[in-house]
Scaffold this active site. Structure first.
Site, PDB file in Angstrom:
ATOM      1  N   LYS A  33       0.840  -1.211   0.000  1.00 55.40           N
ATOM      2  CA  LYS A  33       0.000   0.000   0.000  1.00 55.40           C
ATOM      3  C   LYS A  33       0.871   1.256   0.000  1.00 55.40           C
ATOM      4  CE  LYS A  33      -0.410  -0.092   5.009  1.00 55.40           C
ATOM      5  NZ  LYS A  33      -1.141  -0.684   6.147  1.00 55.40           N
ATOM      6  N   TYR A 240      16.482  30.162   4.581  1.00 50.20           N
ATOM      7  CA  TYR A 240      15.300  30.850   5.124  1.00 50.20           C
ATOM      8  C   TYR A 240      15.392  31.027   6.636  1.00 50.20           C
ATOM      9  CZ  TYR A 240      12.550  30.371   0.810  1.00 50.20           C
ATOM     10  OH  TYR A 240      12.077  30.465  -0.464  1.00 50.20           O
TER      11      TYR A 240
HETATM   12  C1  LIG Z   1      -0.303  -1.639   6.887  1.00 51.03           C
HETATM   13  C2  LIG Z   1      -0.906  -2.898   7.323  1.00 51.03           C
HETATM   14  C3  LIG Z   1      -0.108  -4.020   7.579  1.00 51.03           C
HETATM   15  C4  LIG Z   1       1.400  -4.005   7.550  1.00 51.03           C
HETATM   16  O1  LIG Z   1       1.931  -3.500   8.740  1.00 51.03           O
HETATM   17  P1  LIG Z   1       3.521  -3.477   9.011  1.00 51.03           P
HETATM   18  O2  LIG Z   1       3.632  -2.958  10.388  1.00 51.03           O
HETATM   19  O3  LIG Z   1       4.103  -2.525   8.007  1.00 51.03           O
HETATM   20  O4  LIG Z   1       4.012  -4.855   8.803  1.00 51.03           O
HETATM   21  C5  LIG Z   1      -0.760  -5.207   7.893  1.00 51.03           C
HETATM   22  N1  LIG Z   1      -2.104  -5.268   7.969  1.00 51.03           N
HETATM   23  C6  LIG Z   1      -2.885  -4.193   7.761  1.00 51.03           C
HETATM   24  C7  LIG Z   1      -4.353  -4.342   7.890  1.00 51.03           C
HETATM   25  C8  LIG Z   1      -2.316  -2.972   7.442  1.00 51.03           C
HETATM   26  O5  LIG Z   1      -3.106  -1.907   7.264  1.00 51.03           O
END
Ligand SMILES: *Cc1c(COP(=O)(O)O)cnc(C)c1O
Length: 330
Positions: A33, A240
């Site tokens: 994701k 800045y």
């Molecule tokens: C993002 C996510 C993960 C992965 O989590 P990590 O801590 O990066 O391993 C797993 N399950 C769900 C439902 C998530 O939203």
């Protein structure tokens, strides 16, 4: 423009340790994701396919479509499709959404085991399973998500117990998964059907020392080239707000990256690169100055270090990196 380099050998090293923890490569669902945590969706998907990973987790249908050809199974965490697919599964996050899925959709039911963010409540399981049947959906798995897997205290044990109860009352033939990276690595005897692994694959998992675990190697580095260079005299300022004042005559070079590219501005004034080069003043939109004369700087090779400087977590450092930055696999 900065560039992002991805180390394939570090990625494969991490996947080796994940496969070892989970028991088999088939049980690993790589979480891709948010542009594969800023690493580049298709770049990471291709490498994962080369390694032999067949499962992926994304947020939306659009992301799933982009990587469909690389995987046999894709779980979409937060979307509702127009038409069913044989490869893409959808999470049901609320009992009220079941009627919105088209007939024939493969679904996985998320159960709220104490995080109180997404998922049906434990008392709604039977009702949800019936509603899924009546809607003509195909239920493949029950799953949950941990709120405190990376903490010693908190809800971890409670959520685990709750999920064990769910496994006992679930219909036969259903798959189960609850572990993110932290949960997988703290578990002694992982025995579920799948683990959803994000941050560990990217080499930035952090757990308290008590939760003895195998560490990984970060795979992403941010590299920026010099735009210009100058001698700054003692007492003169840089950037800045004139927040950097030279204590002596110094060479200051300006590099081609900034918060516009997603590098957090809260690293201003106190940041040091992976080669220990100090920042001079504030990060600006497309420019950042350092006490250096190098033509090219490795800004970081471990997002956890940047996160400490910025007062945040590696997840935010990584996912902030803009998708237009060129990703190079080395
Ligand atoms: C993002 C996510 C993960 C992965 O989590 P990590 O801590 O990066 O391993 C797993 N399950 C769900 C439902 C998530 O939203």
């Amino acid at each position: 423009m900065p560039i992002i380099q991805l180390s394939k050998s570090n990625f494969f090293y991490n996947l080796d340790s994940i496969v070892k923890k989970s028991g088999s490569v088939e049980k690993v669902a790589l979480v891709l994701k948010d542009n594969a945590y800023g690493h580049g969706l298709c770049e990471v998907a291709k490498m994962a396919q080369e390694y032999g990973i067949s499962r992926a987790v994304v947020r939306s249908f659009v992301e799933a479509q982009e990587i469909e050809k690389y995987f046999e199974y894709i779980l979409v965490l937060a979307d509702i499709p127009d038409t069913p697919s044989s490869k893409i599964r959808y999470a049901i996050n609320d009992i009220k959404n079941i009627s919105k899925f088209p007939k024939g959709t493969l679904v996985e039911l998320k159960v709220n085991t104490a995080m109180n963010r997404n998922g049906i409540s434990m008392s709604e399981i039977d009702e949800s399973i019936n509603a899924i049947k009546n809607q003509g959906l195909v239920l493949e798995a029950l799953f949950t998500h941990h709120s405190c897997a990376d903490e010693v205290d908190g809800n971890y044990e409670l959520q685990k117990e709750n999920f064990e109860k769910i496994k006992k009352i679930a219909p036969k033939g259903i798959r189960f998964h609850s572990c993110n990276s932290a949960a997988l690595f703290r578990e002694e005897n992982f025995s579920e059907d799948m683990a959803r692994v994000g941050i560990a694959a990217y080499g930035c998992l952090e757990l308290p020392q008590e939760l003895d675990y195998v560490s990984q190697k970060p795979i992403l580095s941010l590299i920026s080239k010099k735009l210009s260079s100058r001698l700054v005299q003692k007492g003169e300022s840089v950037g800045y707000g004139a927040t950097f004042i030279a204590k002596e005559e110094v060479v200051v070079s300006n590099y081609d990256f900034g918060y516009g590219d997603g590098f957090l501005r809260s690293c201003s004034n106190n940041y040091k690169t992976s080669q220990d080069v100090a920042i001079a003043g504030r990060i600006s939109m497309d420019n950042s100055s350092f006490l250096s004369d190098l033509d090219s700087l490795e800004i970081f090779n471990d997002a956890r270090v940047v996160a400490k400087s910025a007062g945040t977590i590696s997840y935010e450092v990584l996912t902030s990196l803009k998708s237009y930055i060129k990703r190079e696999i080395i």
